[in-house]
Design a protein around this motif. Structure first.
Motif, PDB file in Angstrom:
ATOM      1  N   VAL A  47      22.736  83.621  10.266  1.00 50.42           N
ATOM      2  CA  VAL A  47      22.708  83.310   8.835  1.00 50.42           C
ATOM      3  C   VAL A  47      24.112  82.911   8.391  1.00 50.42           C
ATOM      4  O   VAL A  47      25.105  83.500   8.841  1.00 50.42           O
ATOM      5  CB  VAL A  47      22.223  84.558   8.039  1.00 50.42           C
ATOM      6  CG1 VAL A  47      22.367  84.352   6.535  1.00 50.42           C
ATOM      7  CG2 VAL A  47      20.784  84.888   8.402  1.00 50.42           C
ATOM      8  N   ILE A  48      24.176  81.907   7.511  1.00 48.07           N
ATOM      9  CA  ILE A  48      25.463  81.535   6.901  1.00 48.07           C
ATOM     10  C   ILE A  48      25.627  82.429   5.673  1.00 48.07           C
ATOM     11  O   ILE A  48      24.758  82.436   4.790  1.00 48.07           O
ATOM     12  CB  ILE A  48      25.465  80.052   6.465  1.00 48.07           C
ATOM     13  CG1 ILE A  48      25.214  79.145   7.675  1.00 48.07           C
ATOM     14  CG2 ILE A  48      26.774  79.699   5.759  1.00 48.07           C
ATOM     15  CD1 ILE A  48      25.017  77.674   7.318  1.00 48.07           C
ATOM     16  N   SER A  49      26.697  83.226   5.648  1.00 42.75           N
ATOM     17  CA  SER A  49      26.893  84.103   4.491  1.00 42.75           C
ATOM     18  C   SER A  49      28.181  83.700   3.777  1.00 42.75           C
ATOM     19  O   SER A  49      28.969  82.907   4.304  1.00 42.75           O
ATOM     20  CB  SER A  49      26.973  85.563   4.931  1.00 42.75           C
ATOM     21  OG  SER A  49      28.226  85.791   5.522  1.00 42.75           O
ATOM     22  N   LYS A  50      28.359  84.271   2.625  1.00 40.00           N
ATOM     23  CA  LYS A  50      29.555  83.971   1.839  1.00 40.00           C
ATOM     24  C   LYS A  50      30.830  84.230   2.647  1.00 40.00           C
ATOM     25  O   LYS A  50      31.825  83.533   2.519  1.00 40.00           O
ATOM     26  CB  LYS A  50      29.523  84.885   0.595  1.00 40.00           C
ATOM     27  CG  LYS A  50      30.478  84.501  -0.469  1.00 40.00           C
ATOM     28  CD  LYS A  50      30.247  85.375  -1.683  1.00 40.00           C
ATOM     29  CE  LYS A  50      31.259  85.036  -2.755  1.00 40.00           C
ATOM     30  NZ  LYS A  50      31.130  85.883  -3.925  1.00 40.00           N
ATOM     31  N   ARG A  51      30.751  85.251   3.507  1.00 41.01           N
ATOM     32  CA  ARG A  51      31.962  85.647   4.215  1.00 41.01           C
ATOM     33  C   ARG A  51      32.077  85.069   5.621  1.00 41.01           C
ATOM     34  O   ARG A  51      33.085  85.221   6.284  1.00 41.01           O
ATOM     35  CB  ARG A  51      32.044  87.179   4.267  1.00 41.01           C
ATOM     36  CG  ARG A  51      32.247  87.754   2.869  1.00 41.01           C
ATOM     37  CD  ARG A  51      32.333  89.232   2.870  1.00 41.01           C
ATOM     38  NE  ARG A  51      31.130  89.853   3.402  1.00 41.01           N
ATOM     39  CZ  ARG A  51      30.944  91.140   3.498  1.00 41.01           C
ATOM     40  NH1 ARG A  51      31.895  91.958   3.126  1.00 41.01           N
ATOM     41  NH2 ARG A  51      29.830  91.632   3.980  1.00 41.01           N
ATOM     42  N   GLY A  52      30.993  84.448   6.098  1.00 43.10           N
ATOM     43  CA  GLY A  52      31.076  83.891   7.450  1.00 43.10           C
ATOM     44  C   GLY A  52      29.708  83.670   8.062  1.00 43.10           C
ATOM     45  O   GLY A  52      28.787  83.192   7.407  1.00 43.10           O
ATOM     46  N   LEU A  53      29.564  84.064   9.337  1.00 44.32           N
ATOM     47  CA  LEU A  53      28.286  83.923  10.044  1.00 44.32           C
ATOM     48  C   LEU A  53      27.852  85.304  10.522  1.00 44.32           C
ATOM     49  O   LEU A  53      28.679  86.082  11.005  1.00 44.32           O
ATOM     50  CB  LEU A  53      28.453  83.008  11.264  1.00 44.32           C
ATOM     51  CG  LEU A  53      28.887  81.560  10.981  1.00 44.32           C
ATOM     52  CD1 LEU A  53      29.087  80.800  12.297  1.00 44.32           C
ATOM     53  CD2 LEU A  53      27.858  80.834  10.125  1.00 44.32           C
ATOM     54  N   GLU A  54      26.572  85.596  10.370  1.00 47.60           N
ATOM     55  CA  GLU A  54      26.087  86.902  10.823  1.00 47.60           C
ATOM     56  C   GLU A  54      24.669  86.787  11.377  1.00 47.60           C
ATOM     57  O   GLU A  54      24.032  85.746  11.250  1.00 47.60           O
ATOM     58  CB  GLU A  54      26.146  87.927   9.675  1.00 47.60           C
ATOM     59  CG  GLU A  54      25.344  87.543   8.450  1.00 47.60           C
ATOM     60  CD  GLU A  54      25.661  88.430   7.242  1.00 47.60           C
ATOM     61  OE1 GLU A  54      26.858  88.550   6.907  1.00 47.60           O
ATOM     62  OE2 GLU A  54      24.715  88.981   6.669  1.00 47.60           O
ATOM     63  N   GLY A  55      24.165  87.882  11.971  1.00 45.26           N
ATOM     64  CA  GLY A  55      22.808  87.888  12.506  1.00 45.26           C
ATOM     65  C   GLY A  55      22.809  87.943  14.027  1.00 45.26           C
ATOM     66  O   GLY A  55      23.852  87.761  14.675  1.00 45.26           O
ATOM     67  N   GLY A  56      21.616  88.195  14.584  1.00 42.91           N
ATOM     68  CA  GLY A  56      21.466  88.477  16.011  1.00 42.91           C
ATOM     69  C   GLY A  56      22.173  87.496  16.939  1.00 42.91           C
ATOM     70  O   GLY A  56      22.848  87.913  17.882  1.00 42.91           O
ATOM     71  N   GLY A  57      22.002  86.200  16.698  1.00 44.74           N
ATOM     72  CA  GLY A  57      22.598  85.204  17.592  1.00 44.74           C
ATOM     73  C   GLY A  57      24.110  85.355  17.669  1.00 44.74           C
ATOM     74  O   GLY A  57      24.710  85.223  18.743  1.00 44.74           O
ATOM     75  N   ILE A  58      24.727  85.631  16.530  1.00 44.57           N
ATOM     76  CA  ILE A  58      26.193  85.780  16.482  1.00 44.57           C
ATOM     77  C   ILE A  58      26.612  87.114  17.112  1.00 44.57           C
ATOM     78  O   ILE A  58      27.568  87.171  17.898  1.00 44.57           O
ATOM     79  CB  ILE A  58      26.682  85.716  15.006  1.00 44.57           C
ATOM     80  CG1 ILE A  58      26.512  84.295  14.453  1.00 44.57           C
ATOM     81  CG2 ILE A  58      28.115  86.211  14.857  1.00 44.57           C
ATOM     82  CD1 ILE A  58      27.438  83.263  15.040  1.00 44.57           C
ATOM     83  N   TYR A  59      25.877  88.189  16.799  1.00 45.22           N
ATOM     84  CA  TYR A  59      26.270  89.514  17.323  1.00 45.22           C
ATOM     85  C   TYR A  59      26.367  89.487  18.849  1.00 45.22           C
ATOM     86  O   TYR A  59      27.274  90.040  19.445  1.00 45.22           O
ATOM     87  CB  TYR A  59      25.271  90.601  16.911  1.00 45.22           C
ATOM     88  CG  TYR A  59      25.125  90.786  15.417  1.00 45.22           C
ATOM     89  CD1 TYR A  59      26.156  90.462  14.550  1.00 45.22           C
ATOM     90  CD2 TYR A  59      23.943  91.285  14.863  1.00 45.22           C
ATOM     91  CE1 TYR A  59      26.016  90.628  13.177  1.00 45.22           C
ATOM     92  CE2 TYR A  59      23.801  91.465  13.501  1.00 45.22           C
ATOM     93  CZ  TYR A  59      24.832  91.124  12.658  1.00 45.22           C
ATOM     94  OH  TYR A  59      24.694  91.285  11.307  1.00 45.22           O
ATOM     95  N   SER A  60      25.378  88.807  19.486  1.00 38.03           N
ATOM     96  CA  SER A  60      25.334  88.836  20.960  1.00 38.03           C
ATOM     97  C   SER A  60      26.550  88.186  21.595  1.00 38.03           C
ATOM     98  O   SER A  60      26.876  88.501  22.741  1.00 38.03           O
ATOM     99  CB  SER A  60      24.116  88.091  21.501  1.00 38.03           C
ATOM    100  OG  SER A  60      23.058  88.185  20.652  1.00 38.03           O
ATOM    101  N   VAL A  61      27.177  87.238  20.895  1.00 39.28           N
ATOM    102  CA  VAL A  61      28.332  86.573  21.516  1.00 39.28           C
ATOM    103  C   VAL A  61      29.657  87.046  20.915  1.00 39.28           C
ATOM    104  O   VAL A  61      30.720  86.591  21.321  1.00 39.28           O
ATOM    105  CB  VAL A  61      28.215  85.031  21.392  1.00 39.28           C
ATOM    106  CG1 VAL A  61      27.034  84.519  22.201  1.00 39.28           C
ATOM    107  CG2 VAL A  61      28.105  84.591  19.949  1.00 39.28           C
TER     108      VAL A  61
END
Ligand SMILES: Cc1cc2nc3c(=O)[nH]c(=O)nc-3n(C[C@H](O)[C@H](O)[C@H](O)COP(=O)(O)OP(=O)(O)OC[C@H]3O[C@@H](n4cnc5c(N)ncnc54)[C@H](O)[C@@H]3O)c2cc1C
Length: 399
Positions: free
Chosen positions: A234-248
């Motif tokens: 997900v694109i958030s106000k503060r950056g990128l978050e969510g499962g795909g990002i967490y894994s890397v």
């Protein structure tokens, strides 16, 4: 610390009422041991309840070899715990608490209610049935020899137990109780420094990104050093978050560059030949949307991270370099790496320098991605520590 207060004695003491500590207490209670579980917060398992807010991913249904390969490090004690209480056992345990589970399309296992609260209610009732006592707002501040010393609303209190299980969690989401303060105040020699794991990324976005905040970017693959994931974020106000990002995010933490393939199912030569069909009067954004079916969010990311656009856009779409990616602060991470080192623990998670004291859950030095691995390891190590602690109590009764 006040030295002359009366010392309460119990058979077993569990410190920390998250999933690891509750599981240790369940094992002790089932074995008929007299147990007290204490927690610094006014109510138990706050992080577990938070985990249930976005769908409680209890475990992952997959080949055990693949499952174990997600843990790094996976020292013998952790492997032993997971072999004894892995995905099948976690699912059966949840069902035994009246929580039917289902397996999602990626193998992730959830309770049908998706929430943690019904499971926690049933779990606490089971512990109550075993006679487990729960003390709230009791914060461990240290050990005086083998006596645990607590700060409580009624002042300092002391408990001496035949066996103690430490389950005080990692060092993220301090407002839910898991502040990692135990590491500095109590056991510094045995601690690997905490690091954020499963973390979101921080960016100072250009103004054009604002209309995409809260939007999901789906069907991408991400690559960061040795870490890869396929999924969404997900694109958030503060950056990128969510499962795909967490894994890397571990790759970002280790200093690798992050690349996103926006068209993972389309080979590079097809992307190139499609791009070559663009008429000069058609805008790039329009063409990307119509011919390559890129969503407005994907196009916005291309514009954000690869301006000025190169003449050959295909390599950019197949590996968009996310410049200057940094992790969000550790307190926001889903979990933390670091903690009590396994080389200071026995195979049954007993502290080498403190006999009869065991440790479990996220306070141990292991790391895994999201996907149910975290809770499974907390439950499995909690069970192992609880069983070993109950053996110590039983052995002391035979003396
Ligand atoms: C938003 C979010 C979503 C998540 N979703 C998932 C998911 O879907 N699946 C998954 O597998 N994992 C998930 N996790 C991770 C998972 O919740 C944790 O890994 C897990 O709760 C750790 O369990 P634990 O028992 O080791 O520690 P914790 O749950 O952190 O519990 C530690 C307890 O110890 C207490 N404590 C701390 N210090 C002291 C002290 N000095 N004295 C007394 N008590 C103390 C704390 O108050 C706390 O209650 C998520 C985490 C977050 C933040």
């Amino acid at each position: 610390m006040t030295q002359n207060l009366p010392i309460e004695t119990v058979e077993a003491l569990v410190i920390g009422a998250g999933p690891a500590g509750l599981m240790a207490a369940e094992e002790l209670g089932r074995a008929g041991v007299q147990v007290i579980i204490v927690d610094a917060m006014p109510s138990p398992a706050r992080k577990f309840l938070m985990a249930g807010k976005s769908g409680l991913n209890l475990t992952k249904s997959e080949d055990m070899g693949v499952f174990l390969s997600q843990f790094s490090p996976c020292p013998p004690a952790l492997k032993m715990a997971l072999d004894a209480f892995g995905p099948t056992e976690v699912s059966a345990w949840a069902e035994s608490l009246g929580q039917s589970v289902f397996i999602g399309s990626t193998g992730r296992v959830f309770p049908k209610t998706m929430k943690a609260s019904p499971l926690l209610r049933a779990w606490l009732a089971r512990l109550d049935g075993y006679g487990v006592g729960l003390r709230r707002q009791w914060r461990l501040i240290g050990f005086d020899q083998k006596t645990a010393v607590f700060e409580t609303p009624d002042g300092e209190r002391r408990i001496q137990a035949k066996a103690t299980v430490l389950a005080m969690g990692g060092a993220s989401w301090a407002r839910l109780g898991s502040n990692g303060a135990w590491a500095e105040s109590m056991l510094p020699a045995q601690i690997a420094p905490f690091k954020p794991a499963n973390s979101a990324l921080s960016f100072s976005w250009s103004p054009h990104m604002a209309r995409h905040f809260g939007r999901a970017v789906k069907g991408v693959s991400l690559c960061c050093g040795p870490y890869r994931s396929r999924g969404e974020f997900v694109i958030s106000k503060r950056g990128l978050e969510g499962g795909g990002i967490y894994s890397v995010s571990r790759g970002v933490r280790d200093g690798h560059k992050l690349y996103i393939d926006l068209l993972p199912d389309m080979p590079l030569d097809i992307v190139t030949s499609t791009l070559n069909r663009r008429k000069s009067k058609e805008t790039v954004a329009n063409f990307l949307r119509k011919s390559l079916r890129l969503t407005p969010e994907k196009i916005a990311l291309v514009m954000e991270f690869s301006r000025p656009l190169p003449s050959d856009l295909a390599p950019v779409l197949k590996g968009l370099k996310i410049a200057a990616a940094t992790l969000r602060p550790m307190d926001e991470a889903i979990s933390t790496a670091g903690g009590l080192r396994f080389d200071g623990l026995s195979e049954t998670l007993e502290l080498a320098y403190m006999q009869g004291v065991f440790a479990c859950g996220e306070m141990l030095d292991w790391e895994a991605p999201t996907g149910g691995y975290l809770l499974t390891a907390c439950l499995a190590t909690g069970k192992l520590a609880g069983q070993a602690a109950s053996d110590v109590v039983r052995a002391s009764q035979g003396e």
